[in-house]
Design a protein around this motif. Structure first.
Motif, PDB file in Angstrom:
ATOM      1  N   ALA A  83      63.890 -29.784 113.547  1.00  0.00           N
ATOM      2  CA  ALA A  83      65.211 -30.332 113.871  1.00  0.00           C
ATOM      3  C   ALA A  83      65.643 -31.379 112.845  1.00  0.00           C
ATOM      4  O   ALA A  83      66.804 -31.401 112.421  1.00  0.00           O
ATOM      5  N   MET A  84      64.711 -32.239 112.436  1.00  0.00           N
ATOM      6  CA  MET A  84      65.049 -33.267 111.451  1.00  0.00           C
ATOM      7  C   MET A  84      65.394 -32.645 110.104  1.00  0.00           C
ATOM      8  O   MET A  84      66.339 -33.080 109.419  1.00  0.00           O
ATOM      9  N   LEU A  85      64.652 -31.628 109.708  1.00  0.00           N
ATOM     10  CA  LEU A  85      64.946 -30.936 108.445  1.00  0.00           C
ATOM     11  C   LEU A  85      66.328 -30.288 108.491  1.00  0.00           C
ATOM     12  O   LEU A  85      67.099 -30.355 107.519  1.00  0.00           O
ATOM     13  N   ALA A  86      66.658 -29.673 109.628  1.00  0.00           N
ATOM     14  CA  ALA A  86      67.981 -29.065 109.780  1.00  0.00           C
ATOM     15  C   ALA A  86      69.074 -30.128 109.754  1.00  0.00           C
ATOM     16  O   ALA A  86      70.129 -29.934 109.138  1.00  0.00           O
ATOM     17  N   MET A  87      68.823 -31.255 110.409  1.00  0.00           N
ATOM     18  CA  MET A  87      69.796 -32.344 110.421  1.00  0.00           C
ATOM     19  C   MET A  87      70.080 -32.856 109.012  1.00  0.00           C
ATOM     20  O   MET A  87      71.232 -33.042 108.614  1.00  0.00           O
ATOM     21  N   SER A 121      69.538 -31.396 106.024  1.00  0.00           N
ATOM     22  CA  SER A 121      70.128 -30.420 105.107  1.00  0.00           C
ATOM     23  C   SER A 121      71.567 -30.079 105.465  1.00  0.00           C
ATOM     24  O   SER A 121      72.470 -30.175 104.623  1.00  0.00           O
ATOM     25  N   VAL A 122      71.814 -29.702 106.712  1.00  0.00           N
ATOM     26  CA  VAL A 122      73.158 -29.256 107.086  1.00  0.00           C
ATOM     27  C   VAL A 122      74.150 -30.415 107.109  1.00  0.00           C
ATOM     28  O   VAL A 122      75.292 -30.274 106.657  1.00  0.00           O
ATOM     29  N   SER A 123      73.729 -31.569 107.628  1.00  0.00           N
ATOM     30  CA  SER A 123      74.625 -32.730 107.635  1.00  0.00           C
ATOM     31  C   SER A 123      75.021 -33.121 106.216  1.00  0.00           C
ATOM     32  O   SER A 123      76.191 -33.418 105.942  1.00  0.00           O
ATOM     33  N   SER A 124      74.057 -33.126 105.298  1.00  0.00           N
ATOM     34  CA  SER A 124      74.347 -33.479 103.909  1.00  0.00           C
ATOM     35  C   SER A 124      75.297 -32.475 103.268  1.00  0.00           C
ATOM     36  O   SER A 124      76.256 -32.861 102.587  1.00  0.00           O
ATOM     37  N   VAL A 125      75.046 -31.187 103.497  1.00  0.00           N
ATOM     38  CA  VAL A 125      75.886 -30.146 102.896  1.00  0.00           C
ATOM     39  C   VAL A 125      77.310 -30.213 103.442  1.00  0.00           C
ATOM     40  O   VAL A 125      78.294 -30.158 102.682  1.00  0.00           O
ATOM     41  N   LEU A 126      77.456 -30.341 104.761  1.00  0.00           N
ATOM     42  CA  LEU A 126      78.788 -30.410 105.353  1.00  0.00           C
ATOM     43  C   LEU A 126      79.529 -31.672 104.919  1.00  0.00           C
ATOM     44  O   LEU A 126      80.734 -31.638 104.641  1.00  0.00           O
ATOM     45  N   ALA A 136      73.440 -37.498 101.014  1.00  0.00           N
ATOM     46  CA  ALA A 136      72.009 -37.484 101.317  1.00  0.00           C
ATOM     47  C   ALA A 136      71.646 -38.609 102.282  1.00  0.00           C
ATOM     48  O   ALA A 136      70.851 -38.412 103.210  1.00  0.00           O
ATOM     49  N   VAL A 137      72.248 -39.777 102.083  1.00  0.00           N
ATOM     50  CA  VAL A 137      71.983 -40.903 102.990  1.00  0.00           C
ATOM     51  C   VAL A 137      72.467 -40.575 104.403  1.00  0.00           C
ATOM     52  O   VAL A 137      71.774 -40.840 105.390  1.00  0.00           O
ATOM     53  N   VAL A 138      73.659 -39.979 104.508  1.00  0.00           N
ATOM     54  CA  VAL A 138      74.198 -39.605 105.819  1.00  0.00           C
ATOM     55  C   VAL A 138      73.284 -38.586 106.497  1.00  0.00           C
ATOM     56  O   VAL A 138      73.037 -38.665 107.707  1.00  0.00           O
ATOM     57  N   GLY A 139      72.762 -37.626 105.738  1.00  0.00           N
ATOM     58  CA  GLY A 139      71.850 -36.646 106.311  1.00  0.00           C
ATOM     59  C   GLY A 139      70.574 -37.280 106.841  1.00  0.00           C
ATOM     60  O   GLY A 139      70.108 -36.958 107.942  1.00  0.00           O
ATOM     61  N   LEU A 140      70.003 -38.212 106.088  1.00  0.00           N
ATOM     62  CA  LEU A 140      68.794 -38.897 106.528  1.00  0.00           C
ATOM     63  C   LEU A 140      69.056 -39.761 107.758  1.00  0.00           C
ATOM     64  O   LEU A 140      68.257 -39.776 108.706  1.00  0.00           O
ATOM     65  N   VAL A 141      70.181 -40.479 107.759  1.00  0.00           N
ATOM     66  CA  VAL A 141      70.523 -41.312 108.912  1.00  0.00           C
ATOM     67  C   VAL A 141      70.759 -40.450 110.152  1.00  0.00           C
ATOM     68  O   VAL A 141      70.359 -40.821 111.269  1.00  0.00           O
ATOM     69  N   SER A 142      71.406 -39.293 109.974  1.00  0.00           N
ATOM     70  CA  SER A 142      71.642 -38.392 111.106  1.00  0.00           C
ATOM     71  C   SER A 142      70.325 -37.938 111.727  1.00  0.00           C
ATOM     72  O   SER A 142      70.197 -37.870 112.953  1.00  0.00           O
ATOM     73  N   ALA A 143      69.347 -37.615 110.894  1.00  0.00           N
ATOM     74  CA  ALA A 143      68.049 -37.184 111.411  1.00  0.00           C
ATOM     75  C   ALA A 143      67.353 -38.312 112.176  1.00  0.00           C
ATOM     76  O   ALA A 143      66.786 -38.092 113.254  1.00  0.00           O
ATOM     77  N   GLU A 144      67.416 -39.525 111.627  1.00  0.00           N
ATOM     78  CA  GLU A 144      66.791 -40.654 112.312  1.00  0.00           C
ATOM     79  C   GLU A 144      67.498 -40.956 113.628  1.00  0.00           C
ATOM     80  O   GLU A 144      66.854 -41.268 114.642  1.00  0.00           O
ATOM     81  N   ASP A 201      75.280 -35.803 121.623  1.00  0.00           N
ATOM     82  CA  ASP A 201      76.147 -35.096 120.678  1.00  0.00           C
ATOM     83  C   ASP A 201      77.402 -35.921 120.388  1.00  0.00           C
ATOM     84  O   ASP A 201      77.828 -36.044 119.231  1.00  0.00           O
ATOM     85  N   PHE A 202      77.971 -36.516 121.415  1.00  0.00           N
ATOM     86  CA  PHE A 202      79.169 -37.337 121.250  1.00  0.00           C
ATOM     87  C   PHE A 202      78.888 -38.551 120.371  1.00  0.00           C
ATOM     88  O   PHE A 202      79.652 -38.855 119.447  1.00  0.00           O
ATOM     89  N   LEU A 203      77.784 -39.244 120.630  1.00  0.00           N
ATOM     90  CA  LEU A 203      77.457 -40.434 119.849  1.00  0.00           C
ATOM     91  C   LEU A 203      77.179 -40.090 118.387  1.00  0.00           C
ATOM     92  O   LEU A 203      77.649 -40.783 117.469  1.00  0.00           O
ATOM     93  N   MET A 204      76.446 -39.014 118.156  1.00  0.00           N
ATOM     94  CA  MET A 204      76.143 -38.631 116.784  1.00  0.00           C
ATOM     95  C   MET A 204      77.403 -38.217 116.039  1.00  0.00           C
ATOM     96  O   MET A 204      77.586 -38.532 114.854  1.00  0.00           O
ATOM     97  N   PHE A 205      78.296 -37.532 116.732  1.00  0.00           N
ATOM     98  CA  PHE A 205      79.544 -37.125 116.088  1.00  0.00           C
ATOM     99  C   PHE A 205      80.407 -38.338 115.763  1.00  0.00           C
ATOM    100  O   PHE A 205      81.012 -38.409 114.686  1.00  0.00           O
TER     101      PHE A 205
END
Length: 234
Positions: free
Chosen positions: A129-133, A135-140, A164-172, A188-192
């Motif tokens: 899940a963290m890897l997906a968070m 990669s996909v968050s960074s790409v989007l 890349a920073v946003v992707g790492l923060v999203s995973a954390e 989901d609401f808070l993360m969005f």
């Protein structure tokens, strides 16, 4: 003006519906849907990053379709995906930055819900899940902002670092929030909300519209949202 987006949305809907009436070829039609979405999106804007957004739109729709049960819900999900894809094609064709950003934000919200569902309900490993968070968050994040903003090569390199920073923060954040007594919708609401805050702040930074007031407003909004979710979960 609406011909190409309408045809693209109709074709994607048709390919997503085919698994309901054919046996043994489900993933063939799903693969064709992803390729079709990428090709149509690229043809509409002649940009590979728009093609990535189109392919992700189809891929997220497929992941949702693999989880739903019942033909009615399946058809409704496919229809929503087709409408989103049509909106993406229209925005790319007409260079409508606001609509393009809205579609990408909808993709992010859907992706976060998918990861939460797979982790909390289907027991997907946390590291996956963290890897997906990441990669996909960074790409989007990168593709949506690079498409909506006209940036130089140097600025795009800086945007890549921010992404890349946003992707790492999203995973954390995902790991931290999933351990709190919140339901999937609340997480989901808070993360969005946090993702959108970062997206808007970075967009303002690159368009030279960033102010301390906008940063304070986003921080206050995130705190109010977190407090509201926390109180509602008690």
């Amino acid at each position: 003006m609406f011909t190409r987006p309408f045809i693209g949305a109709l074709l994607l809907w048709f390919l997503l519906e085919l698994p309901l009436v054919t046996d043994g070829m489900t993933w063939v039609w799903y693969g064709a849907a992803v390729v079709c979405a990428a090709v149509f999106a690229w043809y509409s804007a002649q940009r590979i990053r728009v093609a990535i957004l189109g392919a992700l739109c189809a891929l997220l729709a497929i992941l949702f379709l693999t989880m739903v049960s019942g033909s009615a819900l399946y058809q409704w999900t496919a229809g929503v995906a087709a409408v989103m894809f049509g909106a993406l094609l229209f925005a790319a064709e007409r260079h409508h930055a606001t609509l393009l950003a809205l579609v990408s934000l909808c993709e992010v919200a859907g992706f976060y819900f998918l990861v939460l569902f797979a982790t909390l309900i289907m027991q997907m490993p946390t590291w996956v899940a963290m890897l997906a968070m990441v990669s996909v968050s960074s790409v989007l994040f990168f593709t949506s902002l690079s498409v909506t903003l006209a940036l130089s090569v140097g600025m795009e390199m800086r945007l890549m670092l921010f992404s890349a920073v946003v992707g790492l923060v999203s995973a954390e954040l995902f790991v931290a929030l999933s351990r709190l007594p919140f339901n999937m919708v609340s997480i989901d609401f808070l993360m969005f909300i946090i993702y959108y805050g970062a997206w808007d702040i970075v967009a303002r930074y690159f368009s030279l519209r960033f102010t301390k007031r906008s940063l304070a407003l986003h921080a206050a909004f995130i705190m109010v949202a977190f407090l509201g979710v926390f109180l509602s979960s008690r």
